[in-house]
Scaffold this motif. Sequence first.
Motif, mmCIF file in Angstrom:
data_model
loop_
_atom_site.group_PDB
_atom_site.id
_atom_site.type_symbol
_atom_site.label_atom_id
_atom_site.label_comp_id
_atom_site.label_asym_id
_atom_site.label_seq_id
_atom_site.Cartn_x
_atom_site.Cartn_y
_atom_site.Cartn_z
ATOM 1 N N THR A 1 -11.872 -54.937 12.307
ATOM 2 C CA THR A 1 -11.578 -55.826 11.186
ATOM 3 C C THR A 1 -10.122 -55.742 10.724
ATOM 4 O O THR A 1 -9.520 -56.747 10.372
ATOM 5 C CB THR A 1 -12.496 -55.478 9.990
ATOM 6 O OG1 THR A 1 -13.856 -55.510 10.422
ATOM 7 C CG2 THR A 1 -12.314 -56.426 8.827
ATOM 8 N N LYS B 1 -3.299 -55.797 8.465
ATOM 9 C CA LYS B 1 -3.628 -57.151 8.868
ATOM 10 C C LYS B 1 -5.132 -57.294 9.068
ATOM 11 O O LYS B 1 -5.771 -56.445 9.664
ATOM 12 C CB LYS B 1 -2.912 -57.497 10.182
ATOM 13 C CG LYS B 1 -3.167 -58.913 10.670
ATOM 14 C CD LYS B 1 -2.371 -59.218 11.922
ATOM 15 C CE LYS B 1 -2.577 -60.664 12.347
ATOM 16 N NZ LYS B 1 -1.775 -60.997 13.534
ATOM 17 N N ASN B 2 -5.676 -58.413 8.579
ATOM 18 C CA ASN B 2 -7.077 -58.751 8.810
ATOM 19 C C ASN B 2 -7.150 -59.423 10.174
ATOM 20 O O ASN B 2 -6.714 -60.558 10.342
ATOM 21 C CB ASN B 2 -7.597 -59.681 7.717
ATOM 22 C CG ASN B 2 -9.043 -60.085 7.920
ATOM 23 O OD1 ASN B 2 -9.634 -59.839 8.970
ATOM 24 N ND2 ASN B 2 -9.622 -60.715 6.916
ATOM 25 N N GLU C 1 -12.333 -62.768 11.735
ATOM 26 C CA GLU C 1 -12.407 -64.185 11.386
ATOM 27 C C GLU C 1 -13.092 -64.391 10.043
ATOM 28 O O GLU C 1 -13.477 -65.512 9.706
ATOM 29 C CB GLU C 1 -13.143 -64.939 12.503
ATOM 30 C CG GLU C 1 -12.396 -64.902 13.817
ATOM 31 C CD GLU C 1 -13.135 -65.598 14.939
ATOM 32 O OE1 GLU C 1 -14.199 -66.207 14.701
ATOM 33 O OE2 GLU C 1 -12.621 -65.526 16.072
ATOM 34 N N THR C 2 -13.212 -63.314 9.275
ATOM 35 C CA THR C 2 -13.918 -63.338 8.001
ATOM 36 C C THR C 2 -12.997 -62.882 6.873
ATOM 37 O O THR C 2 -12.190 -61.962 7.061
ATOM 38 C CB THR C 2 -15.142 -62.388 8.057
ATOM 39 O OG1 THR C 2 -15.924 -62.724 9.198
ATOM 40 C CG2 THR C 2 -15.977 -62.481 6.810
ATOM 41 N N ASP C 3 -13.126 -63.502 5.719
ATOM 42 C CA ASP C 3 -12.379 -63.052 4.539
ATOM 43 C C ASP C 3 -12.758 -61.631 4.176
ATOM 44 O O ASP C 3 -13.939 -61.266 4.226
ATOM 45 C CB ASP C 3 -12.703 -63.932 3.325
ATOM 46 C CG ASP C 3 -11.935 -65.234 3.303
ATOM 47 O OD1 ASP C 3 -11.140 -65.472 4.235
ATOM 48 O OD2 ASP C 3 -12.136 -66.004 2.353
ATOM 49 N N SER D 1 -12.718 -59.875 0.862
ATOM 50 C CA SER D 1 -12.492 -60.275 -0.526
ATOM 51 C C SER D 1 -12.294 -59.088 -1.468
ATOM 52 O O SER D 1 -11.775 -59.257 -2.559
ATOM 53 C CB SER D 1 -13.657 -61.137 -1.025
ATOM 54 O OG SER D 1 -14.867 -60.418 -0.915
ATOM 55 N N GLY E 1 -8.101 -57.895 -1.197
ATOM 56 C CA GLY E 1 -8.443 -58.256 0.173
ATOM 57 C C GLY E 1 -7.407 -59.048 0.931
ATOM 58 O O GLY E 1 -6.254 -59.168 0.516
ATOM 59 N N LEU E 2 -7.864 -59.624 2.072
ATOM 60 C CA LEU E 2 -6.991 -60.392 2.957
ATOM 61 C C LEU E 2 -7.785 -61.511 3.618
ATOM 62 O O LEU E 2 -8.926 -61.326 4.016
ATOM 63 C CB LEU E 2 -6.433 -59.495 4.075
ATOM 64 C CG LEU E 2 -5.329 -58.520 3.734
ATOM 65 C CD1 LEU E 2 -5.085 -57.578 4.911
ATOM 66 C CD2 LEU E 2 -4.053 -59.243 3.356
ATOM 67 N N LYS E 3 -7.157 -62.649 3.777
ATOM 68 C CA LYS E 3 -7.739 -63.770 4.518
ATOM 69 C C LYS E 3 -7.625 -63.481 6.018
ATOM 70 O O LYS E 3 -6.772 -62.698 6.445
ATOM 71 C CB LYS E 3 -6.998 -65.067 4.196
ATOM 72 C CG LYS E 3 -7.060 -65.467 2.738
ATOM 73 C CD LYS E 3 -8.367 -66.127 2.456
ATOM 74 C CE LYS E 3 -8.382 -66.649 1.013
ATOM 75 N NZ LYS E 3 -9.725 -66.891 0.555
ATOM 76 N N PRO E 4 -8.444 -64.117 6.846
ATOM 77 C CA PRO E 4 -8.369 -63.910 8.294
ATOM 78 C C PRO E 4 -6.962 -64.196 8.828
ATOM 79 O O PRO E 4 -6.342 -65.196 8.457
ATOM 80 C CB PRO E 4 -9.375 -64.921 8.852
ATOM 81 C CG PRO E 4 -10.332 -65.170 7.730
ATOM 82 C CD PRO E 4 -9.512 -65.058 6.475
ATOM 83 N N LYS F 1 -4.205 -62.882 8.105
ATOM 84 C CA LYS F 1 -3.119 -62.587 7.157
ATOM 85 C C LYS F 1 -2.818 -61.098 7.146
ATOM 86 O O LYS F 1 -3.670 -60.254 7.429
ATOM 87 C CB LYS F 1 -3.479 -63.049 5.749
ATOM 88 C CG LYS F 1 -3.673 -64.545 5.627
ATOM 89 C CD LYS F 1 -2.389 -65.290 5.951
ATOM 90 C CE LYS F 1 -2.579 -66.787 5.816
ATOM 91 N NZ LYS F 1 -1.423 -67.532 6.224
#
Length: 185
Positions: A105, A118-119, A122-124, A126, A155-158, A160
Motif C-alpha cells: 500500500t 507514497k500511496n 488504487e485505494t484512498d 483516509s 492520509g493519501l490519495k492513490p 499521491k
Amino acid sequence: LGCGLEIIDAGSYAGAYVEDGSCEIVSGVMMIVVRNTGEQDIQLADIVAVRGGSEYTFRLTNLAVGERAVLLDQERRQAAEAVLESAIVSEVALFETPMELHAETIQIDGLNGMLNVKNISETDISGDIYIYYKNSASDGLFYGGITYRTRVAAGLKPGKSTTVTTGHYYANACTILDVQIVPVE
C-alpha cells in the motif's frame, strides 16, 4: 528474562546517547544487548538489572521477533566493573499482531531528516499514517530502546506522495519498523 527476551551482552557504552533523543556523546554508560527470542513482537519492556551492586533501568520499544537491540541506562549511570548479577522485566506489552510495513500500500523512501511517503495502491488512505523507526547499524543491530515516530496526517490519495520532516531519521543509520494506518472514525 521471560517474554522471549534474553540479555546476550552487558558492559560499558561509548557513543551517542539516543535514549532521550539528544544524541549527546557519552562514555562509560551501562548498556545491555537484548534479543527477542519469543513468538511475538515486543511493543514495550522495562528492564531492571543489577551489576556490581548498582541498579540500572532500561526501556525497550518495538523489537520484532529475532531482532537485537543495545539498550542504555535510562539515567546514564556509569557501568560498574563487575558481572551482571540479575535482571528482570518489570513491565511488558506485546503486539497482538506482528509489526508490518504495508509495502503493498505504501512506499517509503528515507532521506536524511525526511521521509517520502507514497500511496502505491488504487485505494484512498483516509486516515493518519504513522511510521515507526529506530537507529540501526549495517549488521541489523538496533541502537537504543527508543523508537521514533512520524505522522502523515489525513492520509493519501492513490498515486499521491508527501514528504514528512523527521527529527532523527538518517538514511544510512535508521530502519523503518512499522507502519500503522489509523482509519478515520
